[in-house]
Design an enzyme around this catalytic site. Structure first.
Site, PDB file in Angstrom:
ATOM      1  N   HIS A 162     -14.963  86.807  81.299  1.00 59.18           N
ATOM      2  CA  HIS A 162     -13.692  86.539  81.970  1.00 59.18           C
ATOM      3  C   HIS A 162     -12.816  87.799  81.998  1.00 59.18           C
ATOM      4  O   HIS A 162     -12.218  88.128  83.031  1.00 59.18           O
ATOM      5  CB  HIS A 162     -12.927  85.423  81.240  1.00 59.18           C
ATOM      6  CG  HIS A 162     -13.304  84.041  81.649  1.00 59.18           C
ATOM      7  ND1 HIS A 162     -14.507  83.477  81.320  1.00 59.18           N
ATOM      8  CD2 HIS A 162     -12.624  83.096  82.361  1.00 59.18           C
ATOM      9  CE1 HIS A 162     -14.564  82.246  81.794  1.00 59.18           C
ATOM     10  NE2 HIS A 162     -13.437  81.989  82.438  1.00 59.18           N
ATOM     11  N   HIS A 213     -12.482  83.528  72.582  1.00 58.84           N
ATOM     12  CA  HIS A 213     -12.889  84.896  72.289  1.00 58.84           C
ATOM     13  C   HIS A 213     -11.973  85.489  71.232  1.00 58.84           C
ATOM     14  O   HIS A 213     -10.836  85.036  71.044  1.00 58.84           O
ATOM     15  CB  HIS A 213     -12.834  85.773  73.547  1.00 58.84           C
ATOM     16  CG  HIS A 213     -13.931  85.488  74.529  1.00 58.84           C
ATOM     17  ND1 HIS A 213     -15.220  85.905  74.324  1.00 58.84           N
ATOM     18  CD2 HIS A 213     -13.920  84.831  75.713  1.00 58.84           C
ATOM     19  CE1 HIS A 213     -15.971  85.511  75.350  1.00 58.84           C
ATOM     20  NE2 HIS A 213     -15.206  84.857  76.200  1.00 58.84           N
TER      21      HIS A 213
END
Length: 580
Positions: A162, A213
């Site tokens: 992303h 993350h």
């Protein structure tokens, strides 16, 4: 979209099914022993150099956990959960694959081509590193995972795809806006710049907020994205000049290079869908370059700003016809996918069986060989890039209540579970051994032959009240949450019993080996189960997504002209163009 164990589409064993094994005769499930299995899992499955690199980076992933948990605990609100759950979709493969063809059909061919190349490079290189190093996402709990993508839980964490996608697109757009600054009103120019920064920051920070993350993941992912954008800006003109010539050799070379890249993609240690996403997106690159080369020869394209540009003008086409172009184009793409998928699933298995008999097949781990199945059942949720048309209503329904359907807590993949158990077992041993002045290095592999600590030393470790992560300055709340999690999921064999230090100096919680084994199995039973994947799916994705790229860039624009939805502009015929 819901708790992890309610997602997924097909049933598979807790352990990934190796290629060549018959699902009708499953192997006996291996013993889930955190003291041996979970540290040895990656040592056995990874080459030494990959395992060594993983051991260097793994402590960083674990060190980040309490700080990420504290940040999430301090910032989380229902509105922010909804915001970041929704905006995360702006960085997904599905969003780009639906949005990018519209750029082609509306005359922004140069932006569409550049974006596809950058995203494909980002997906390939981040997916390559993910499967090479097999690093888990931050531990959950203490973190809550906020995601509307069911497949994301099955992927490794390092680096962030992303972040790579968002940063590459933002940098490219900022450069283009600055290059044409005089064409914009100052206020419009400032608004466009702010939009680019908002887009990148929302996606990157959202990955931290959502617990998907860690800091290292998004930093390295952003560096990947920045490097990819710079390469695209430097070489895009020379690449287009090389591609749009008279010879069909350039698109052929591009195709062969991409096939080689697919072949050398590393095998992961767990059943991770990164490879599937990589195959899909790089296949689109094959399709758009073959399609662009072909469309440039049809006489329907113009060369401004780049060859193969669809000559779209809204004042000529009109808003109603422009809307119909987009709707028809999307329908054609879905029809191509819906038609080719069952066709290839019927045609390819017999061919793969012949190749297997001739020892010409190229099997991958976690993909079932054609000789071990007779028919591919109807697959649900097997595509993380473009969903089937039947799944769209459910996706739209989930968007209406993103927070309700997106928050989950607990290990979500095999990598999560292995690392959670191994991490807790190791930290307990390190804490106990530290009392004797023997603390292993953070990156060193644990050996099952280590000295077994005594119950007396275990009680001393409990009284000492060290942080579960071995960091003295950890935030109290986050450390408490990690500690509570360790109590909930105690592991580690100590003189044939398992003991978890409690929050007070009261009696220890003692588990027999059978109870510990039962608890570990329960953890694995709650994971999102990877579905059985079939060997023909790789070639199927290559064909389908190459076709999608070709349809979007060449076939649909020709169709628009043929049925009266085009601009009616015709440049040179193919022979005149080649002569020129």
């Amino acid at each position: 979209m819901g708790s992890p164990h309610h997602e997924g589409s097909a049933t598979s064993a807790t352990e990934p099914l190796p290629a060549g094994k018959n699902p009708k005769k499953p192997e006996k499930e291996p013993r889930l022993d955190a003291g041996n299995k979970h540290h040895g899992h990656y040592a056995r499955r990874l080459p030494l150099w990959r395992h060594s690199m993983r051991n260097v980076l793994l402590p960083v992933v674990r060190w980040e956990t309490p700080y990420l948990a504290l940040m999430q605990e301090k910032l989380r609100t229902p509105k922010l959960d909804t915001y970041f759950a929704v905006t995360a979709n702006l960085g997904t493969h599905t969003f780009y694959m639906i949005f990018l063809p519209i750029l082609y059909w509306c005359g922004y061919t140069n932006i569409g081509r550049a974006t596809v190349h950058m995203l494909a490079a980002g997906i390939f290189f981040t997916g390559f590193v993910k499967d090479m190093l097999c690093l888990p996402r931050p531990l959950s709990p203490p973190l809550a995972r906020i995601t509307m993508s069911g497949s994301a839980a099955l992927e490794y964490g390092f680096p962030s795809s992303h972040s790579s996608n968002a940063v590459s697109v933002a940098i490219y757009a900022l450069y283009k806006f600055h290059s044409a600054r005089e064409e914009y009103n100052p206020n419009v120019f400032m608004a466009l710049q702010a939009l680019c920064y908002w887009f990148a920051l929302s996606i990157v920070f959202g990955r931290l907020y959502c617990g998907m993350h860690g800091f290292l993941d998004v930093i390295i992912g952003s560096i990947f994205g920045g490097a990819i954008a710079i390469v695209q800006l430097i070489y895009e003109q020379s690449f287009d000049k090389w591609l749009f010539g008279e010879s069909p050799l350039p698109p052929l070379i591009i195709t062969l290079v991409i096939l080689v890249l697919v072949r050398i993609h590393p095998e992961p240690a767990d059943d991770c869908p990164c490879f599937d996403d990589t195959v899909s997106f790089v296949s689109v690159v094959i399709g758009i370059n073959i399609g662009a080369w072909h469309y440039a020869l049809t006489g329907l394209a113009i060369d401004d700003p780049i060859p193969s540009t669809n000559p779209f003008r809204l004042e000529t086409v009109g808003l109603p016809r422009a809307t119909l172009r987009v709707l028809l184009g999307v329908v054609v793409i879905f029809l191509w996918r819906a038609t080719m998928k069952p066709t290839l699933f019927t045609i390819l298995p017999p061919i793969f069986r012949l190749l297997e008999q001739a020892r010409l097949n190229l099997p991958r781990a976690f993909f079932l060989n054609a000789s071990n199945y007779t028919k591919i059942p109807t697959l649900r949720g097997d595509d993380n890039v473009i969903p089937s048309a039947s799944e769209l209503p459910n996706m739209l329904k989930n968007l209406a209540h993103p927070r309700k359907r997106s928050v989950s807590v607990g290990p979500q993949s095999a990598a999560d579970a292995y690392e959670t158990l191994a991490y807790r077992n190791r930290r307990r041993r390190e804490s106990i051994n530290s009392l004797d002045g023997a603390v292993p290095e953070e990156g060193a592999a644990w050996s099952p032959m280590e000295k077994k600590p005594s119950v007396r030393n275990l009680r001393s470790a409990s009284k000492k009240r060290e942080s579960p992560l071995g960091v003295n300055l950890l935030p109290t709340q986050a450390a408490s949450r990690v500690h509570s999690y360790e109590q909930m999921m105690g592991t580690g064999n100590i003189d044939n019993v398992e003991m978890t230090p409690p929050d007070s100096e009261s009696e220890f919680t003692v588990q027999t080996p059978a109870e510990a084994e039962s608890e570990k199995r329960e953890i694995f039973m709650q994971l999102m189960k990877p579905r059985v994947r079939y060997d023909v799916e790789v070639v199927t994705k290559l064909i389908i997504y190459s076709g999608i790229g070709y349809v979007a860039v060449c076939a649909n624009p020709i169709l628009f002209e043929f049925i009266g939805l085009g601009t009616g502009i015709r440049t040179l015929d193919p022979f005149e163009r080649l002569q020129k």
